[in-house]
Design a protein around this motif. Structure first.
Motif, PDB file in Angstrom:
ATOM      1  N   PHE A 163       0.820  -1.214   0.000  1.00 11.12           N
ATOM      2  CA  PHE A 163       0.000   0.000   0.000  1.00 11.12           C
ATOM      3  C   PHE A 163       0.852   1.261   0.000  1.00 11.12           C
ATOM      4  N   GLY A 425      -5.196   0.336   3.388  1.00 12.99           N
ATOM      5  CA  GLY A 425      -4.207   1.173   4.054  1.00 12.99           C
ATOM      6  C   GLY A 425      -4.472   1.450   5.525  1.00 12.99           C
ATOM      7  N   GLY A 450       1.572   6.364   4.394  1.00 19.89           N
ATOM      8  CA  GLY A 450       0.322   5.878   3.836  1.00 19.89           C
ATOM      9  C   GLY A 450      -0.515   6.973   3.228  1.00 19.89           C
TER      10      GLY A 450
END
Length: 463
Positions: A163, A425, A450
């Protein structure tokens, strides 16, 4: 005789040609004076051609784009609710009593007929996620100076970090890559303030890691005392943090205000006292220090539920006295009333602080599946962009913030739809405490590095 005969016939074509030229000139002159003629010009003479830069990466995108006006929330949109509440399930709409009081008037047109491509502002929320080997922008293992352990997923049992390897690419906007030295130079002698809930704190920590490259930076100064951001006796943490990069005199701060209301204890000497929650009054911290800010980023949303309000002993006040309007007391209406109120106040202050740029970030989506945070809800997906990679809608998914900002000079930081695509995420069931929290999933907050890094890239691009 023969010669004269030939001369007369040779003269006729010349006369006819002259007559034709005269008639053509008259017709062209009349055509030019006719206003209807302008409507028949080629369209390309009136409209510019949009950039096709976005199409260049289409071959790398295996996801099908959403159809026009299709919701990015998909079939599970009913799960994206404010924490522990069934009110405002689709991010809400402005309450009836807010619209009349706070909705801006219609803006008059200046009469200039320009193409939409020439006048339309860049919609940074419209675009798609693309793989980028240069991501993440900092290390989740090294940014210990700013990043809370509970949000540093590299410190947990999680093993899949795919991610981290994506960036947001707006459709028709040029958004340069974030470069920390360039960012700090642009923010020289400036202060960026985040005021909001824990998602605002995540964005603050993300920007600190981005600005420092995720490396230990002993030269960065803690200037929280300048803003009264110190840990009080008995408190778990201070109300916020403020740090300054001395080389460029750039200050980045965060102040916790989950509701964006002014909270005042009814009895300051009693720790168990109820707290007046002034729906129509912005936080005292913001009123006190607004003149020192160059960039302001507001957010609220997930604390607007009955459990949080009762648990915090917040009592709704309006006009300096307890709220007696039962319709306004409903959670969704109270939230919307507050959003419109704080927006109106900040917008009224902008002329007094001409250097200030104000943003209101839209709500960050939750991804609890098969339950909620306290009923076994989970977010176990680890496959990036399993639900699609692209946002093609024009308007914001957060209708409350979008509506409140119309007609103001406050900019929208629209992150809802693009974050909705990134359910992989979240922190999920991973924890620095190991398996001790089995059964508890955090599908509200995000792993760092993220998704909040992309929020800050959008913010920097719009500053």
């Amino acid at each position: 005789m023969k010669g004269g005969y030939n001369f007369r016939w040779m003269g006729k074509p010349i006369s006819l040609t002259l007559a034709a030229l005269i008639c053509t000139t008259i017709l062209l002159w009349a055509w030019e004076k006719n206003p209807f003629a302008d409507t028949l010009l080629l369209a390309r003479e009136h409209f510019t051609v949009p950039s096709i830069d976005f199409l260049g990466d289409s071959a790398n995108n295996s996801s099908k784009p959403l159809k026009k006006n299709e919701s990015v929330q998909g079939k599970d949109s009913h799960l994206i609710t404010n924490e522990d509440t069934k009110v405002v399930e689709n991010f809400g709409t402005a309450p009836i009593d807010s619209i009349a009081a706070f909705s801006p008037g219609m803006q008059e047109s200046d009469g200039n007929m320009q193409s939409s491509f020439q006048t339309e502002a860049c919609n940074y929320a419209k675009g798609r996620w693309v793989a980028d080997s240069r991501r993440p922008l900092y290390s989740g293992l090294k940014c210990k100076q700013w990043l809370s352990e509970m949000w540093a997923c590299r410190l947990t049992q999680r093993t899949d970090f795919s991610f981290e390897g994506y960036r947001w690419k707006p459709m028709n906007c040029e958004m340069p890559d974030f470069e920390r030295s360039t960012f700090l130079r642009r923010m020289q002698d400036k202060t960026i303030a985040f005021i909001g809930d824990s998602l605002g704190r995540q964005q603050f920590q993300s920007l600190m890691c981005m600005a420092s490259g995720g490396e230990d930076s002993p030269e960065v100064q803690n200037v929280g005392k300048e803003y009264g951001l110190v840990k009080r006796r008995g408190a778990i943490r201070p109300d916020g943090w403020a740090y300054r990069f001395p080389d460029t005199n750039t200050t980045i701060l965060y102040y916790w205000s989950a509701s964006l209301c002014d909270l005042v204890p009814l009895n300051i000497s009693d720790k168990a006292s109820d707290i007046a929650m002034h729906l129509d009054r912005p936080p005292a911290f913001m009123r006190q220090f607004l003149h020192r800010f160059d960039v302001l980023v507001l957010n609220t949303g997930h604390h607007w539920n009955r459990g949080k309000i009762n648990g915090n002993r917040w009592v709704m006040y309006v006009d300096g006295k307890p709220n007696e309007d039962k319709k306004r007391a409903e959670i969704g209406n109270a939230k919307n009333f507050t959003v419109y109120s704080v927006v109106r106040w900040v917008d009224s202050q902008l002329p007094l602080h001409p250097r200030l740029k104000a943003f209101f970030r839209t709500i960050s989506p939750r991804h609890f599946f098969n339950g909620d945070w306290n009923t076994g809800g989970t977010c176990d997906n680890t496959t990036p962009l399993a639900g699609g990679s692209e946002v093609v809608q024009e308007g914001s998914s957060d209708s409350v913030i979008d509506g409140a900002l119309k007609g103001t000079k406050i900019k929208i930081l629209d992150i809802t739809a693009l974050s909705q695509l990134r359910d992989e995420g979240h922190i999920s069931h991973y924890s620095i405490r190991g398996k001790g929290n089995a059964g508890i999933n955090d599908c509200l907050h995000w792993c760092l590095p993220g998704i909040p890094d992309a929020w800050n890239e959008l913010l920097v691009a719009q500053i």
